[in-house]
Write an enzyme that holds these catalytic residues in place. Structure first.
Site, PDB file in Angstrom:
ATOM      1  N   ARG A  52       0.850  -1.196   0.000  1.00 23.76           N
ATOM      2  CA  ARG A  52       0.000   0.000   0.000  1.00 23.76           C
ATOM      3  C   ARG A  52       0.884   1.244   0.000  1.00 23.76           C
ATOM      4  NH1 ARG A  52       2.309   1.971   3.688  1.00 23.76           N
ATOM      5  NH2 ARG A  52       0.764   3.625   3.668  1.00 23.76           N
ATOM      6  N   ARG A  95      -7.614  -0.419  -6.440  1.00 26.11           N
ATOM      7  CA  ARG A  95      -7.768   0.679  -5.480  1.00 26.11           C
ATOM      8  C   ARG A  95      -7.878   1.970  -6.299  1.00 26.11           C
ATOM      9  NH1 ARG A  95      -4.362   1.061  -0.336  1.00 26.11           N
ATOM     10  NH2 ARG A  95      -6.280   2.073   0.337  1.00 26.11           N
ATOM     11  N   ASP A 246      -2.325  10.784  -2.218  1.00 23.66           N
ATOM     12  CA  ASP A 246      -2.663   9.733  -3.189  1.00 23.66           C
ATOM     13  C   ASP A 246      -2.995  10.297  -4.554  1.00 23.66           C
ATOM     14  OD1 ASP A 246      -3.110   8.298  -0.493  1.00 23.66           O
ATOM     15  OD2 ASP A 246      -3.091   6.724  -2.019  1.00 23.66           O
ATOM     16  N   ASN A 256      -5.908  12.165   0.328  1.00 23.65           N
ATOM     17  CA  ASN A 256      -4.970  11.381   1.139  1.00 23.65           C
ATOM     18  C   ASN A 256      -5.778  10.643   2.206  1.00 23.65           C
ATOM     19  OD1 ASN A 256      -2.233  10.557   1.741  1.00 23.65           O
ATOM     20  ND2 ASN A 256      -2.406  11.735   3.621  1.00 23.65           N
TER      21      ASN A 256
HETATM   22  O1  MRU Z   1      -4.643   3.093   2.333  1.00 24.78           O
HETATM   23  P1  MRU Z   1      -3.168   3.338   2.206  1.00 24.78           P
HETATM   24  O2  MRU Z   1      -2.375   2.789   3.345  1.00 24.78           O
HETATM   25  O3  MRU Z   1      -2.634   2.896   0.863  1.00 24.78           O
HETATM   26  O4  MRU Z   1      -3.033   4.921   2.262  1.00 24.78           O
HETATM   27  C1  MRU Z   1      -1.768   5.509   2.109  1.00 24.78           C
HETATM   28  C2  MRU Z   1      -1.777   6.980   2.229  1.00 24.78           C
HETATM   29  O5  MRU Z   1      -2.798   7.593   2.390  1.00 24.78           O
HETATM   30  C3  MRU Z   1      -0.456   7.670   2.056  1.00 24.78           C
HETATM   31  O6  MRU Z   1      -0.426   8.862   2.795  1.00 24.78           O
HETATM   32  C4  MRU Z   1      -0.254   8.019   0.587  1.00 24.78           C
HETATM   33  O7  MRU Z   1      -0.491   6.912  -0.225  1.00 24.78           O
HETATM   34  C5  MRU Z   1       1.110   8.549   0.319  1.00 24.78           C
HETATM   35  S1  MRU Z   1       2.351   7.297   0.397  1.00 24.78           S
HETATM   36  C6  MRU Z   1       3.848   8.011   0.002  1.00 24.78           C
END
Ligand code: MRU
Length: 351
Positions: A52, A95, A246, A256
């Site tokens: 992730r 995702r 994101d 994010n």
């Molecule tokens: O659901 P996740 O764990 O994939 O979410 C990750 C985040 O929100 C991070 O802050 C984002 O992907 C940036 S990672 C450099």
């Protein structure tokens, strides 16, 4: 101090026929590497958050496509391409909020399309070009991480308290990550930062991953429940907030991890600078603003059963469980990228 210790979320096996993924669902209790070969295994690892974080998702999708396509090099090139199109579509749907898989898979698609115009090219050669492109993306992301770290550090002062949310470090991106990259540099340069990590409900990326990787590196980290952030800010303990992203819309709105916008609103109230850190590949110019970003809704059991182990809410309760939220551009003090520091009003038209 072992801040430079590698902690890679994913890599290719020596024969490049498997994707090796550190199962982040098991952290911090167990470091288990999984060997994934099929499109279903890779899709499941992405969807269930074994791998992730936006840049890592982009790489998992790109290397994952190469791994799956390594089984089809005996097919004629056009057939190989059509097959890959179906897998690209499948991986993109795993995702929807992070833009990175779309970007990396599009780059691999472009490589295939230009290779198809070469006379008598084999599927095997096309696959080689795809591996090369995926590895180039990894190198670019790693270099971006270093530059983001330097720019981000220029905004911090020794002894400061820095709050971060979710995980945007080595487990989420090549190199030192994005939001955590300046914090690793600060550690290397003895800034004596006090780092505060929110636990990040419901899946606890802050508690399980950020606290894990930063303490492993020797940083001074304090974990707090998400709802303790205001109290900490009110006490004057936080000098800056730094998080990853994101997807960044064209106007600078940022998607994010859920709870990011809460922190931005609190930071504005307490007059604390709120920074978003991410590579320019996270900017999606086709999304004019945050409203056009698809927000992933996840299984209600993540909230009611804490990783599907023990119920913490009544059985039939309705649940609101978005994985991300939108922080409005005007709430963000600056967006830090590999090309430097952007400030409101955001203009990414020349990237
Ligand atoms: O659901 P996740 O764990 O994939 O979410 C990750 C985040 O929100 C991070 O802050 C984002 O992907 C940036 S990672 C450099």
């Amino acid at each position: 101090m072992n801040f430079a210790q590698p902690l890679k979320p994913l890599s290719l096996s020596d024969d490049r026929k498997s994707l090796i993924v550190l199962d982040q669902r098991l952290l911090p209790n167990k470091e288990l590497f999984l060997e994934l070969k099929t499109k279903e295994e890779i899709f499941e690892a992405i969807q269930s958050l074994k791998v992730r974080g936006a840049p890592a998702l982009g790489l998992a999708a790109a290397y994952g496509l190469c791994v799956v396509m390594s089984e089809y090099t005996q097919n004629p090139p056009m057939d190989f391409f059509r097959k890959s199109e179906r897998i690209i579509y499948y991986f993109e749907s795993a995702r929807p909020t992070a833009v990175n898989p779309t970007i990396t898979l599009n780059r691999l698609r472009s490589v295939m399309i230009s290779a198809l115009s070469v006379n008598n090219i084999s599927s095997e050669t096309i696959l080689e070009l795809m591996y090369a492109e995926a590895s180039k993306i990894e190198k670019e992301e790693s270099e971006a991480s270093g530059k983001i770290g330097e720019s981000g550090l220029s905004l911090l002062k020794p002894g400061w308290g820095v709050l971060t949310h979710c995980n945007a470090g080595k487990l989420a991106a090549p190199g030192f990550g994005t939001a955590l990259s300046p914090l690793y540099l600060a550690l290397e340069r003895n800034y004596g930062l006090r780092i505060y990590s929110t636990e990040t409900r419901p899946l606890l990326q802050g508690a399980r991953l950020t606290a894990y990787e930063l303490t492993k590196a020797g940083a001074d980290v304090t974990l707090l429940c998400d709802n303790a952030a205001a109290s900490l800010m009110a006490k004057g303990e936080i000098n800056a907030v730094m998080t990853g992203c994101d997807r960044i819309a064209a106007n600078g709105d940022v998607a994010n991890k859920i709870g990011t916008s809460n922190l931005a609103i609190l930071a504005s109230h307490y007059k604390i600078p709120f920074y978003i850190l991410g590579p320019l590949s996270t900017v999606d110019k086709s999304a004019p603003d945050g409203e056009s970003v698809v927000i992933e809704e996840r299984d209600k059991r993540e909230v009611t059963e804490m990783w599907f182990k023990e119920r913490v809410a009544p059985e039939k309760i309705k649940v609101y469980n978005p994985a991300f939220d939108i922080t409005k551009a005007e709430m963000i003090t600056a967006i830090i990228t590999e090309r430097g520091i952007y400030r409101y009003p955001y203009d990414f038209s020349n990237i």
